[in-house]
Design an enzyme around this catalytic site. Sequence first.
Site, mmCIF file in Angstrom:
data_model
loop_
_atom_site.group_PDB
_atom_site.id
_atom_site.type_symbol
_atom_site.label_atom_id
_atom_site.label_comp_id
_atom_site.label_asym_id
_atom_site.label_seq_id
_atom_site.Cartn_x
_atom_site.Cartn_y
_atom_site.Cartn_z
ATOM 1 C CE1 TYR A 152 -3.768 2.403 0.367
ATOM 2 C CE2 TYR A 152 -2.415 3.425 2.050
ATOM 3 C CZ TYR A 152 -3.497 3.462 1.200
ATOM 4 O OH TYR A 152 -4.314 4.561 1.183
ATOM 5 C CB VAL A 153 1.848 3.743 -2.181
ATOM 6 C CG1 VAL A 153 2.403 5.160 -2.249
ATOM 7 C CG2 VAL A 153 2.971 2.715 -2.330
ATOM 8 N N GLY A 202 2.578 7.071 -7.703
ATOM 9 C CA GLY A 202 3.181 7.507 -8.955
ATOM 10 C C GLY A 202 4.633 7.923 -8.818
ATOM 11 C CG ASN A 223 -7.004 -2.118 -7.060
ATOM 12 O OD1 ASN A 223 -6.744 -1.169 -7.793
ATOM 13 N ND2 ASN A 223 -6.470 -2.263 -5.860
ATOM 14 C CE1 TYR A 247 0.937 -5.377 -7.455
ATOM 15 C CE2 TYR A 247 -1.353 -6.014 -7.565
ATOM 16 C CZ TYR A 247 -0.302 -5.486 -6.864
ATOM 17 O OH TYR A 247 -0.479 -5.059 -5.582
ATOM 18 C CD GLU A 298 -4.319 -21.301 -13.077
ATOM 19 O OE1 GLU A 298 -3.135 -21.551 -12.811
ATOM 20 O OE2 GLU A 298 -4.656 -20.295 -13.712
#
Length: 158
Positions: free
Chosen positions: A87-88, A94, A125, A132, A142
């Site tokens: 978390y930032v 950025g 999200n 990612y 899956e």
Amino acid sequence: MNITLRQARPDDAAAIYAMIYELAVYEKAPEAVVTTPDEIRETLFGEGSKTEALIAECEGQIAGYAVFFTSYSTWLGRNGIYMEDLYVSPAYRGLGAGKALLKHIAQLAVQRQCGRLEWSVLDWNQPAINFYLSIGALPQSEWVRYRLDGEALLKFAE
């Protein structure tokens, strides 16, 4: 701006708690946060804790955190790392803090000869998913994650 990383310390518990709550608000589930700063201090930093935490600082201010722990893959026959939180705070997004935290954990995974680094992300999200994907992470569609907690856990454990 300069981003620096360091191991989290017990005196970071209140800041970590505040960011956990910010994350829960973002994920539309603030009522799910039942912990306290004191409990974070005790469980994350207490004797015997198997969990690690990193803090990202920007110009001396806490900008974000990551919490992770060792997992194990029977298929690989090796340890892995599971990242519980990355978390930032919005004011620091950025600037590279999230990427720096994740890269540091990836480096730890390589140093520790882990077979994988894993985490979960909510399916809505999109900013996180895009990030990612941009670093080469692939979704594991899956697999369906299950959870047993609260009253259901207590009842099943009887």
